[in-house]
Design a protein around this motif. Structure first.
Motif, PDB file in Angstrom:
ATOM      1  N   GLN A  19      -5.706  10.606  -0.762  1.00  0.00           N
ATOM      2  CA  GLN A  19      -4.667  11.585  -0.467  1.00  0.00           C
ATOM      3  C   GLN A  19      -3.763  11.102   0.667  1.00  0.00           C
ATOM      4  N   MET A  20      -4.346  10.410   1.644  1.00  0.00           N
ATOM      5  CA  MET A  20      -3.560   9.950   2.791  1.00  0.00           C
ATOM      6  C   MET A  20      -2.772   8.685   2.494  1.00  0.00           C
ATOM      7  N   VAL A  21      -3.317   7.798   1.664  1.00  0.00           N
ATOM      8  CA  VAL A  21      -2.712   6.487   1.425  1.00  0.00           C
ATOM      9  C   VAL A  21      -2.333   6.379  -0.043  1.00  0.00           C
ATOM     10  N   ASP A  22      -1.041   6.428  -0.316  1.00  0.00           N
ATOM     11  CA  ASP A  22      -0.555   6.186  -1.670  1.00  0.00           C
ATOM     12  C   ASP A  22       0.701   5.328  -1.580  1.00  0.00           C
ATOM     13  N   SER A  23       1.316   5.043  -2.709  1.00  0.00           N
ATOM     14  CA  SER A  23       2.485   4.161  -2.690  1.00  0.00           C
ATOM     15  C   SER A  23       3.637   4.758  -1.889  1.00  0.00           C
ATOM     16  N   ILE A  31      16.014   7.864   1.250  1.00  0.00           N
ATOM     17  CA  ILE A  31      16.903   8.770   1.970  1.00  0.00           C
ATOM     18  C   ILE A  31      18.320   8.328   1.625  1.00  0.00           C
ATOM     19  N   THR A  32      19.109   9.216   1.045  1.00  0.00           N
ATOM     20  CA  THR A  32      20.475   8.876   0.665  1.00  0.00           C
ATOM     21  C   THR A  32      21.449   9.593   1.590  1.00  0.00           C
ATOM     22  N   THR A  33      22.382   8.832   2.171  1.00  0.00           N
ATOM     23  CA  THR A  33      23.375   9.412   3.065  1.00  0.00           C
ATOM     24  C   THR A  33      24.599   9.858   2.272  1.00  0.00           C
ATOM     25  N   GLU A  34      25.490  10.578   2.930  1.00  0.00           N
ATOM     26  CA  GLU A  34      26.687  11.094   2.262  1.00  0.00           C
ATOM     27  C   GLU A  34      27.600   9.988   1.754  1.00  0.00           C
ATOM     28  N   ASP A  35      27.626   8.834   2.437  1.00  0.00           N
ATOM     29  CA  ASP A  35      28.511   7.747   2.020  1.00  0.00           C
ATOM     30  C   ASP A  35      27.859   6.792   1.018  1.00  0.00           C
ATOM     31  N   GLY A  36      26.734   7.207   0.410  1.00  0.00           N
ATOM     32  CA  GLY A  36      26.137   6.430  -0.672  1.00  0.00           C
ATOM     33  C   GLY A  36      25.155   5.359  -0.256  1.00  0.00           C
ATOM     34  N   ILE A  37      24.770   5.309   0.998  1.00  0.00           N
ATOM     35  CA  ILE A  37      23.789   4.329   1.464  1.00  0.00           C
ATOM     36  C   ILE A  37      22.393   4.907   1.243  1.00  0.00           C
ATOM     37  N   THR A  38      21.488   4.081   0.696  1.00  0.00           N
ATOM     38  CA  THR A  38      20.107   4.500   0.483  1.00  0.00           C
ATOM     39  C   THR A  38      19.210   3.741   1.451  1.00  0.00           C
ATOM     40  N   ILE A  39      18.351   4.472   2.137  1.00  0.00           N
ATOM     41  CA  ILE A  39      17.447   3.889   3.128  1.00  0.00           C
ATOM     42  C   ILE A  39      16.010   4.148   2.672  1.00  0.00           C
ATOM     43  N   LEU A  40      15.223   3.055   2.618  1.00  0.00           N
ATOM     44  CA  LEU A  40      13.815   3.155   2.233  1.00  0.00           C
ATOM     45  C   LEU A  40      12.949   2.706   3.404  1.00  0.00           C
ATOM     46  N   PRO A  41      12.131   3.582   3.978  1.00  0.00           N
ATOM     47  CA  PRO A  41      11.228   3.155   5.048  1.00  0.00           C
ATOM     48  C   PRO A  41      10.057   2.348   4.485  1.00  0.00           C
ATOM     49  N   VAL A  42       9.669   1.302   5.198  1.00  0.00           N
ATOM     50  CA  VAL A  42       8.541   0.454   4.802  1.00  0.00           C
ATOM     51  C   VAL A  42       7.516   0.507   5.933  1.00  0.00           C
ATOM     52  N   SER A  43       6.257   0.777   5.568  1.00  0.00           N
ATOM     53  CA  SER A  43       5.199   0.903   6.574  1.00  0.00           C
ATOM     54  C   SER A  43       4.032  -0.011   6.254  1.00  0.00           C
ATOM     55  N   LYS A  44       3.325  -0.374   7.300  1.00  0.00           N
ATOM     56  CA  LYS A  44       2.083  -1.132   7.170  1.00  0.00           C
ATOM     57  C   LYS A  44       0.949  -0.109   7.273  1.00  0.00           C
ATOM     58  N   VAL A  45       0.051  -0.133   6.299  1.00  0.00           N
ATOM     59  CA  VAL A  45      -1.024   0.847   6.260  1.00  0.00           C
ATOM     60  C   VAL A  45      -2.366   0.120   6.343  1.00  0.00           C
ATOM     61  N   SER A  46      -3.199   0.559   7.265  1.00  0.00           N
ATOM     62  CA  SER A  46      -4.570   0.044   7.387  1.00  0.00           C
ATOM     63  C   SER A  46      -5.507   1.243   7.299  1.00  0.00           C
ATOM     64  N   PHE A  47      -6.591   1.065   6.574  1.00  0.00           N
ATOM     65  CA  PHE A  47      -7.542   2.167   6.497  1.00  0.00           C
ATOM     66  C   PHE A  47      -8.954   1.624   6.369  1.00  0.00           C
ATOM     67  N   GLY A  48      -9.889   2.456   6.684  1.00  0.00           N
ATOM     68  CA  GLY A  48     -11.287   2.100   6.553  1.00  0.00           C
ATOM     69  C   GLY A  48     -12.130   3.350   6.459  1.00  0.00           C
ATOM     70  N   SER A  71     -20.128  10.793   6.948  1.00  0.00           N
ATOM     71  CA  SER A  71     -19.089   9.840   6.552  1.00  0.00           C
ATOM     72  C   SER A  71     -17.847  10.093   7.389  1.00  0.00           C
ATOM     73  N   GLY A  72     -16.996   9.107   7.414  1.00  0.00           N
ATOM     74  CA  GLY A  72     -15.740   9.232   8.149  1.00  0.00           C
ATOM     75  C   GLY A  72     -14.730   8.221   7.654  1.00  0.00           C
ATOM     76  N   ALA A  73     -13.482   8.487   7.952  1.00  0.00           N
ATOM     77  CA  ALA A  73     -12.405   7.582   7.532  1.00  0.00           C
ATOM     78  C   ALA A  73     -11.323   7.577   8.593  1.00  0.00           C
ATOM     79  N   GLY A  74     -10.587   6.502   8.620  1.00  0.00           N
ATOM     80  CA  GLY A  74      -9.461   6.394   9.535  1.00  0.00           C
ATOM     81  C   GLY A  74      -8.302   5.701   8.860  1.00  0.00           C
ATOM     82  N   VAL A  75      -7.096   6.135   9.186  1.00  0.00           N
ATOM     83  CA  VAL A  75      -5.879   5.562   8.615  1.00  0.00           C
ATOM     84  C   VAL A  75      -4.909   5.274   9.745  1.00  0.00           C
ATOM     85  N   ASN A  76      -4.292   4.104   9.700  1.00  0.00           N
ATOM     86  CA  ASN A  76      -3.260   3.732  10.669  1.00  0.00           C
ATOM     87  C   ASN A  76      -1.992   3.419   9.891  1.00  0.00           C
ATOM     88  N   ILE A  77      -0.930   4.163  10.137  1.00  0.00           N
ATOM     89  CA  ILE A  77       0.348   3.946   9.468  1.00  0.00           C
ATOM     90  C   ILE A  77       1.362   3.523  10.523  1.00  0.00           C
TER      91      ILE A  77
END
Length: 136
Positions: A19-23, A31-48, A71-77
């Motif tokens: 649930q926390m880590v998907d594509s 994110i599309t701006t009014e002048d037609g520019i599209t911005i895609l954020p890219v992240s590094k994801v680590s989990f265990g 049990s436990g889990a951790g996610v770093n974005i």
């Protein structure tokens, strides 16, 4: 054979990690701006995750099915870059420290290719034919 309680712990933990880590976590929603520019954020994801447990072997028959576990889990974005799409051209804007020469060179490749292509297109453009003067 019945499922062991540790399997339930592991299944719940993995479901929560999914649930926390998907594509959409790695490449964010556009994110599309009014002048037609599209911005895609890219992240590094680590989990265990980790889980463990034990069965208690009781001498008393009433304590025979005792189980202890956890049990436990951790996610770093970590956001690392943005892809900027404008007029069909894609540009990368890195958020990380670009003091590394290799990273800096890789970041500059798309802009360099664009400039070289523009330069080659100018050289390949046919020259306009010179006007001939009528002979007397």
């Amino acid at each position: 054979m019945a499922e062991h309680p540790i399997q339930d712990l592991m299944n719940v933990t993995m479901d929560k990690v999914r649930q926390m880590v998907d594509s959409n976590t790695i490449i964010g929603k556009p994110i599309t701006t009014e002048d037609g520019i599209t911005i895609l954020p890219v992240s590094k994801v680590s989990f265990g995750f980790a889980s463990g447990g034990t069965d208690f072997d009781g001498k008393n028959a009433a304590n025979k099915d005792l189980f202890g576990g956890g049990s436990g889990a951790g996610v770093n974005i970590q956001p690392v870059a943005f892809l900027v799409v404008k007029d069909g051209c894609v540009r990368t804007i890195q958020l990380s420290d670009s003091s590394n020469t290799v990273d800096r060179a890789l970041t500059m490749i798309p802009e360099l290719v664009e400039k070289v292509s523009a330069l080659l297109n100018k050289k390949e453009a046919p020259a306009a034919p010179a006007e001939e003067k009528p002979r007397p």
